[in-house]
Motif scaffolding. Structure first.
Motif, PDB file in Angstrom:
ATOM      1  N   ILE A   1     114.052 -16.759 -44.545  1.00  0.00           N
ATOM      2  CA  ILE A   1     113.541 -17.777 -43.619  1.00  0.00           C
ATOM      3  C   ILE A   1     112.034 -18.015 -43.828  1.00  0.00           C
ATOM      4  CG2 ILE A   1     113.017 -16.155 -41.761  1.00  0.00           C
ATOM      5  CD1 ILE A   1     113.762 -18.104 -39.751  1.00  0.00           C
ATOM      6  N   ALA A   2     111.359 -17.052 -44.455  1.00  0.00           N
ATOM      7  CA  ALA A   2     109.921 -17.200 -44.711  1.00  0.00           C
ATOM      8  C   ALA A   2     109.645 -17.996 -45.979  1.00  0.00           C
ATOM      9  CB  ALA A   2     109.268 -15.821 -44.823  1.00  0.00           C
TER      10      ALA A   2
ATOM     11  N   ASP B   1     106.488 -17.646 -34.103  1.00  0.00           N
ATOM     12  CA  ASP B   1     107.349 -17.526 -35.287  1.00  0.00           C
ATOM     13  C   ASP B   1     108.779 -17.315 -34.801  1.00  0.00           C
ATOM     14  OD1 ASP B   1     106.639 -16.758 -38.494  1.00  0.00           O
ATOM     15  OD2 ASP B   1     108.646 -16.218 -37.794  1.00  0.00           O
ATOM     16  N   LEU B   2     109.722 -17.759 -35.635  1.00  0.00           N
ATOM     17  CA  LEU B   2     111.135 -17.629 -35.277  1.00  0.00           C
ATOM     18  C   LEU B   2     111.645 -16.202 -35.502  1.00  0.00           C
ATOM     19  CD1 LEU B   2     113.598 -19.205 -34.346  1.00  0.00           C
ATOM     20  CD2 LEU B   2     113.925 -20.020 -36.675  1.00  0.00           C
ATOM     21  N   ASP B   3     111.039 -15.503 -36.440  1.00  0.00           N
ATOM     22  CA  ASP B   3     111.531 -14.193 -36.852  1.00  0.00           C
ATOM     23  C   ASP B   3     110.940 -13.096 -35.946  1.00  0.00           C
ATOM     24  OD1 ASP B   3     112.123 -11.834 -38.110  1.00  0.00           O
ATOM     25  OD2 ASP B   3     111.163 -12.330 -40.025  1.00  0.00           O
TER      26      ASP B   3
ATOM     27  N   ASN C   1     101.436 -22.466 -42.060  1.00  0.00           N
ATOM     28  CA  ASN C   1     101.883 -22.217 -43.422  1.00  0.00           C
ATOM     29  C   ASN C   1     103.371 -21.941 -43.292  1.00  0.00           C
ATOM     30  OD1 ASN C   1     102.263 -21.631 -46.088  1.00  0.00           O
ATOM     31  ND2 ASN C   1     101.434 -19.559 -45.964  1.00  0.00           N
TER      32      ASN C   1
ATOM     33  N   PHE D   1     106.580 -11.736 -44.391  1.00  0.00           N
ATOM     34  CA  PHE D   1     105.874 -12.425 -45.467  1.00  0.00           C
ATOM     35  C   PHE D   1     104.479 -11.826 -45.671  1.00  0.00           C
ATOM     36  CE2 PHE D   1     103.299 -15.948 -47.118  1.00  0.00           C
ATOM     37  CZ  PHE D   1     104.105 -16.463 -48.112  1.00  0.00           C
TER      38      PHE D   1
ATOM     39  N   PRO E   1     107.481 -22.279 -44.499  1.00  0.00           N
ATOM     40  CA  PRO E   1     108.123 -22.109 -45.816  1.00  0.00           C
ATOM     41  C   PRO E   1     108.173 -23.452 -46.542  1.00  0.00           C
ATOM     42  CG  PRO E   1     109.727 -21.911 -44.020  1.00  0.00           C
ATOM     43  CD  PRO E   1     108.371 -21.939 -43.395  1.00  0.00           C
TER      44      PRO E   1
ATOM     45  N   ARG F   1     109.237 -31.286 -39.644  1.00  0.00           N
ATOM     46  CA  ARG F   1     109.485 -31.115 -38.199  1.00  0.00           C
ATOM     47  C   ARG F   1     108.179 -30.792 -37.476  1.00  0.00           C
ATOM     48  NH1 ARG F   1     113.095 -26.580 -37.469  1.00  0.00           N
ATOM     49  NH2 ARG F   1     112.961 -27.170 -35.291  1.00  0.00           N
TER      50      ARG F   1
ATOM     51  N   PRO G   1     100.811 -12.118 -46.497  1.00  0.00           N
ATOM     52  CA  PRO G   1      99.883 -13.251 -46.561  1.00  0.00           C
ATOM     53  C   PRO G   1      99.289 -13.391 -47.955  1.00  0.00           C
ATOM     54  CG  PRO G   1      98.996 -11.480 -45.173  1.00  0.00           C
ATOM     55  CD  PRO G   1     100.401 -11.108 -45.507  1.00  0.00           C
TER      56      PRO G   1
ATOM     57  N   CYS H   1     104.696 -20.812 -37.312  1.00  0.00           N
ATOM     58  CA  CYS H   1     105.191 -20.066 -38.479  1.00  0.00           C
ATOM     59  C   CYS H   1     104.173 -18.992 -38.840  1.00  0.00           C
ATOM     60  CB  CYS H   1     105.425 -21.000 -39.658  1.00  0.00           C
ATOM     61  SG  CYS H   1     106.640 -22.281 -39.330  1.00  0.00           S
ATOM     62  N   CYS H   2     103.751 -18.226 -37.829  1.00  0.00           N
ATOM     63  CA  CYS H   2     102.564 -17.361 -37.977  1.00  0.00           C
ATOM     64  C   CYS H   2     102.805 -16.141 -38.842  1.00  0.00           C
ATOM     65  CB  CYS H   2     102.055 -16.941 -36.599  1.00  0.00           C
ATOM     66  SG  CYS H   2     103.181 -15.816 -35.727  1.00  0.00           S
ATOM     67  N   GLY H   3     104.080 -15.759 -39.104  1.00  0.00           N
ATOM     68  CA  GLY H   3     104.326 -14.566 -39.918  1.00  0.00           C
ATOM     69  C   GLY H   3     103.603 -13.354 -39.348  1.00  0.00           C
TER      70      GLY H   3
ATOM     71  N   GLY I   1     110.189 -18.054 -31.353  1.00  0.00           N
ATOM     72  CA  GLY I   1     111.052 -19.206 -31.176  1.00  0.00           C
ATOM     73  C   GLY I   1     110.818 -20.236 -32.264  1.00  0.00           C
ATOM     74  N   ASP I   2     111.573 -21.323 -32.166  1.00  0.00           N
ATOM     75  CA  ASP I   2     111.562 -22.369 -33.188  1.00  0.00           C
ATOM     76  C   ASP I   2     110.348 -23.291 -33.025  1.00  0.00           C
ATOM     77  OD1 ASP I   2     112.579 -24.039 -35.251  1.00  0.00           O
ATOM     78  OD2 ASP I   2     113.376 -25.382 -33.716  1.00  0.00           O
ATOM     79  N   LEU I   3     109.459 -23.280 -33.971  1.00  0.00           N
ATOM     80  CA  LEU I   3     108.265 -24.160 -34.017  1.00  0.00           C
ATOM     81  C   LEU I   3     107.584 -24.276 -32.658  1.00  0.00           C
ATOM     82  CD1 LEU I   3     109.490 -26.843 -36.588  1.00  0.00           C
ATOM     83  CD2 LEU I   3     108.418 -24.620 -36.974  1.00  0.00           C
TER      84      LEU I   3
HETATM   85  C1  LIG Z   1     105.571 -18.758 -45.703  1.00  0.00           C
HETATM   86  S1  LIG Z   1     105.694 -17.712 -44.289  1.00  0.00           S
HETATM   87  C2  LIG Z   1     103.999 -17.804 -43.726  1.00  0.00           C
HETATM   88  C3  LIG Z   1     103.596 -16.777 -42.740  1.00  0.00           C
HETATM   89  C4  LIG Z   1     102.111 -16.854 -42.335  1.00  0.00           C
HETATM   90  N1  LIG Z   1     101.792 -18.144 -41.776  1.00  0.00           N
HETATM   91  C5  LIG Z   1     101.223 -16.587 -43.530  1.00  0.00           C
HETATM   92  O1  LIG Z   1     100.603 -17.522 -44.057  1.00  0.00           O
HETATM   93  O2  LIG Z   1     101.154 -15.429 -43.962  1.00  0.00           O
HETATM   94  C6  LIG Z   1     106.556 -18.775 -43.182  1.00  0.00           C
HETATM   95  C7  LIG Z   1     106.874 -18.212 -41.799  1.00  0.00           C
HETATM   96  O3  LIG Z   1     107.561 -19.252 -41.088  1.00  0.00           O
HETATM   97  C8  LIG Z   1     108.518 -18.669 -40.232  1.00  0.00           C
HETATM   98  N2  LIG Z   1     109.497 -19.710 -39.887  1.00  0.00           N
HETATM   99  C9  LIG Z   1     110.412 -20.293 -40.693  1.00  0.00           C
HETATM  100  N3  LIG Z   1     111.097 -21.235 -40.011  1.00  0.00           N
HETATM  101  C10 LIG Z   1     110.582 -21.257 -38.752  1.00  0.00           C
HETATM  102  C11 LIG Z   1     110.869 -22.031 -37.589  1.00  0.00           C
HETATM  103  N4  LIG Z   1     111.821 -22.968 -37.565  1.00  0.00           N
HETATM  104  N5  LIG Z   1     110.126 -21.794 -36.459  1.00  0.00           N
HETATM  105  C12 LIG Z   1     109.165 -20.832 -36.467  1.00  0.00           C
HETATM  106  N6  LIG Z   1     108.868 -20.065 -37.527  1.00  0.00           N
HETATM  107  C13 LIG Z   1     109.562 -20.281 -38.670  1.00  0.00           C
HETATM  108  C14 LIG Z   1     109.049 -17.501 -41.026  1.00  0.00           C
HETATM  109  O4  LIG Z   1     109.660 -16.544 -40.203  1.00  0.00           O
HETATM  110  C15 LIG Z   1     107.774 -16.996 -41.725  1.00  0.00           C
HETATM  111  O5  LIG Z   1     107.160 -15.985 -40.976  1.00  0.00           O
END
Ligand SMILES: C[S@@+](CC[C@H](N)C(=O)[O-])C[C@H]1O[C@@H](n2cnc3c(N)ncnc32)[C@H](O)[C@@H]1O
Length: 269
Positions: free
Chosen positions: A198-199, A132-134, A175, A82, A177, A212, A84, A109-111, A155-157
């Motif tokens: 997923i982003a 981040d999950l990805d 931030n 993603f 999705p 969540r 920023p 969700c640090c991207g 990992g997840d959240l």
């Molecule tokens: C909208 S992007 C934002 C990325 C970053 N925070 C930014 O502002 O540039 C959302 C991010 O959430 C991550 N994500 C989505 N579902 C997630 C989950 N269940 N656990 C962790 N990360 C997740 C995605 O992989 C993506 O990198």
């Protein structure tokens, strides 16, 4: 954006015009600005041709350059990660006003790690945890947070965070999705085709991931700790309601210039 360094000012006026024409033909609205950045990035004509071809094929400018400008920083951006958005700088400003170093900060969700990197730049030696999950996003965030004391988990959240952080986070940012699933198809192709689904996809009403995070926040926040989540204007009231239901004091703040909206949730002291 500053002008390219002197040694890169090799481009002739003709070459500049050629790049602008190619970009305009490909539908780039800000062709002149983009041409300046691509000319500044390329070290020779072959390299420039490659950059222009990738941009003209529809790749986001930031993924072509390999970086995005965010809160005065150059954030490295890898393919499919993603990009920023400038509006997220509002969340950073709001977040930076909440704590002082050496506060414990977590960015879910640090991207690319943009929010965390900006907070480190603004606040100095915070104790930053990002997740981040990805896996591609995690790799990218690690690159952007090199040299800070940040730890980046996959990992997840909250799941990958060390259990010892429970009840100790002074500032929790996210931030996540937030595009409703059936609106993802309406996004510009740069996002749809070149950023991981997923982003972008926030579930049926766009708030699945955010809800969540809100549900988990009270257990991880320190007393008087605060959660800040970016959302859209139309989703803010619903998300603030979820924040209040989780036992946090909810507040919505917004920035007219960038159109950014942030929902805050403070754990009682
Ligand atoms: C909208 S992007 C934002 C990325 C970053 N925070 C930014 O502002 O540039 C959302 C991010 O959430 C991550 N994500 C989505 N579902 C997630 C989950 N269940 N656990 C962790 N990360 C997740 C995605 O992989 C993506 O990198």
């Amino acid at each position: 954006m500053p002008d390219p360094p002197r040694h890169r000012q090799w481009a002739s006026l003709q070459l500049r015009t050629y790049v602008i024409d190619r970009l305009q033909a490909a539908g780039c609205v800000f062709a002149e600005d983009e041409a300046r950045l691509l000319l500044g990035q390329a070290s020779d004509e072959a390299g420039l041709e490659d950059l222009v071809a990738r941009r003209a094929s529809g790749l986001p400018l930031e993924q072509v350059l390999g970086w995005a400008e965010f809160d005065g920083l150059r954030i490295l951006v890898d393919p499919q990660v993603f990009v920023p958005r400038r509006r997220t700088e509002f969340l950073v400003r709001e977040a930076a006003s909440q704590v002082r170093a050496p506060a414990v900060v977590a960015d879910l969700c640090c991207g690319s790690g943009a929010i965390g990197a900006a907070l480190v730049a603004r606040l100095g030696p915070i104790v930053l945890y990002a997740a981040d999950l990805d896996p591609a996003a995690v790799r990218c965030a690690r690159r952007n947070l090199t040299g800070s004391r940040a730890r980046v988990y996959q990992g997840d959240l909250f799941a990958p965070l060390p259990a010892a952080l429970r009840g100790r986070i002074a500032l929790l940012t996210a931030n996540a999705p937030y595009v409703p699933s059936d609106e993802v198809r309406l996004l510009p192709s740069e996002a749809r085709l070149h950023e991981a689904l997923i982003a972008l996809d926030g579930g049926a009403d766009g708030l699945s991931v955010a809800r969540r995070i809100v549900a988990g926040a009270p257990a991880w926040l320190a007393a008087a700790g605060v959660l800040l989540i970016e959302t859209s204007e139309r989703q803010a009231a619903q998300l603030a309601e979820a924040v209040a239901q989780a036992g946090l004091t909810a507040l919505i703040s917004s920035d007219e210039d960038s159109g950014a909206t942030v929902v805050h949730g403070r754990r009682p002291a």
